[in-house]
Design an enzyme around this catalytic site. Sequence first.
Site, short mmCIF file in Angstrom:
data_model
loop_
_atom_site.label_atom_id
_atom_site.label_comp_id
_atom_site.label_asym_id
_atom_site.label_seq_id
_atom_site.Cartn_x
_atom_site.Cartn_y
_atom_site.Cartn_z
N GLY A 25 5.67 2.98 1.00
CA GLY A 25 6.53 3.72 0.09
C GLY A 25 5.63 4.20 -1.01
O GLY A 25 4.42 4.07 -0.93
N SER B 19 0.85 -1.19 0.00
CA SER B 19 0.00 0.00 0.00
C SER B 19 0.88 1.23 0.00
O SER B 19 2.10 1.14 0.10
CB SER B 19 -0.90 0.01 1.23
N LYS B 20 0.23 2.37 -0.11
CA LYS B 20 0.96 3.65 -0.17
C LYS B 20 1.88 3.81 1.03
O LYS B 20 2.92 4.44 0.94
CB LYS B 20 -0.03 4.80 -0.21
N ARG B 21 1.45 3.24 2.15
CA ARG B 21 2.24 3.40 3.38
C ARG B 21 3.61 2.72 3.28
O ARG B 21 4.53 3.06 3.99
CB ARG B 21 1.47 2.84 4.57
#
Length: 460
Positions: free
Chosen positions: A243, A239-241
């Site tokens: 990177g 997920s975006k978290r």
Amino acid sequence: MSVVTRFAPSPTGYLHIGGLRTALFNYLYAKNKGGKFLLRIEDTDLQRNSQEATEAILKAFQWCEMSHDGEVVYQSQRFDLYKQYIQQLLDEGKAYYCYMSKEELDALREEQRANKLPPRYDNRYRDFKGTPPSGIEPVVRIKTPLEGVIAFEDGVKGRIEIAAKEVDDFIIARSDGSPTYNFVVAIDDALMGVTDVIRGDDHTTNTPKQIVVYEALGFKIPKFFHVPMILNPEGKKLSKRDGATDVMEYKAMGYLHEALLNFLVRLGWSYGDQEIFSMQEMIKLFSPNDLNKSASCYNQSKLDWLNNHYIRQMDNQALKAMLVDFGCKIELCSEKLEVLFEALKERNYTLVAFAKGVQEVLQTPSNYDEKMFSRLNPQVLLNVETFIKSLDSHLGVSEIEARSKAFMHEHNLKAGEFLQPLRLAILGKGGGIGMAEAIFAVGVEECLRRVNFLKKSFQS
Ligand code: GLU
């Protein structure tokens, strides 16, 4: 028969790295075989798709220097073609109109749920001969085999088989006449001559439906390779978290496309324990038959390491040109540039960090590391000043280095005692490139100015 692969993104947003990896695998295989790599934009969902997203995908391709063969195919421009095939299947009795209303379908699902049966269409209009109910715009369903299995040999997962009765007579045209996803994918792959489909394994369950379409239309079925996902270090969906996931964000963060592609090729594929692959090598060595069966794991430090490798390999003038995009305009003679860049290449993983490193050396420090500043005293400042004054501008890096050693020896100074204040004067902080390199790149005259500036700050 020559190999034809394709990448077929749905333009619902930016291109994410999972998509880029799929594209890369398809690209490499086509190039390896001297075949073609096609690009198809799956923009039939007019609500969710946007021109902007299509452009973002094309931009990411451009940045990665991955060129596709022929014109981009847009599904949104092929509705007439899909309609012809829907009509063909209706005419041949391989598809039929289904007049079931939404309420009826909901009631059927409810009943199945109550009886603990899987929700499925009950084929009620499959052989319908009566008068259709009025006021209902029908959908078109394709006849799927009633018995036997639908099977295919997946190049990654091996043989995949599903009982035909598990596959509903699924909808190929909605009541407004628009064709559905699995139908158009199969038609396009067939008409575009695609021989090998390499895609994410989230599509594995679509493949039996697409095979039904191929068979109904008498098209040759391509070879499928369903690639496991990229997971985060905790083994969860990326997920975006974890990177960036937008390919262009990697560019903004100062990654080189060579590093990103090299990183991605190793997520799910390997060649012995080799880690570094130039594009030529990837093309030469890649085969989808060697793709891993298990999911791969995103590893940020590996990407950083690879990026540093490619930064080190870059010609310094080319690197200088790239740094302009990161707000770094450098006016240095080529000799100084070489010294500065080679020193910075040692320790910087991204172009952003590299640009910051350049600024740190070339800009007069505007503030000082507080701890180091608090340790200053008039004597150490005098040492620094005396040393810089003893240098002249034609000295090379190794001579500056030798002079600094001799100076410490002569004045009986420990390295920390002398080099830390010197570093504070020139760079404003601890860490960074070697002092001799920094002094050489900055120039003796400017170094003296910086020493005087520190002196003034100390005295005030
Ligand atoms: N359009 C699909 C996606 O973006 C890919 C379809 C395919 O590769 O068959 O996930």
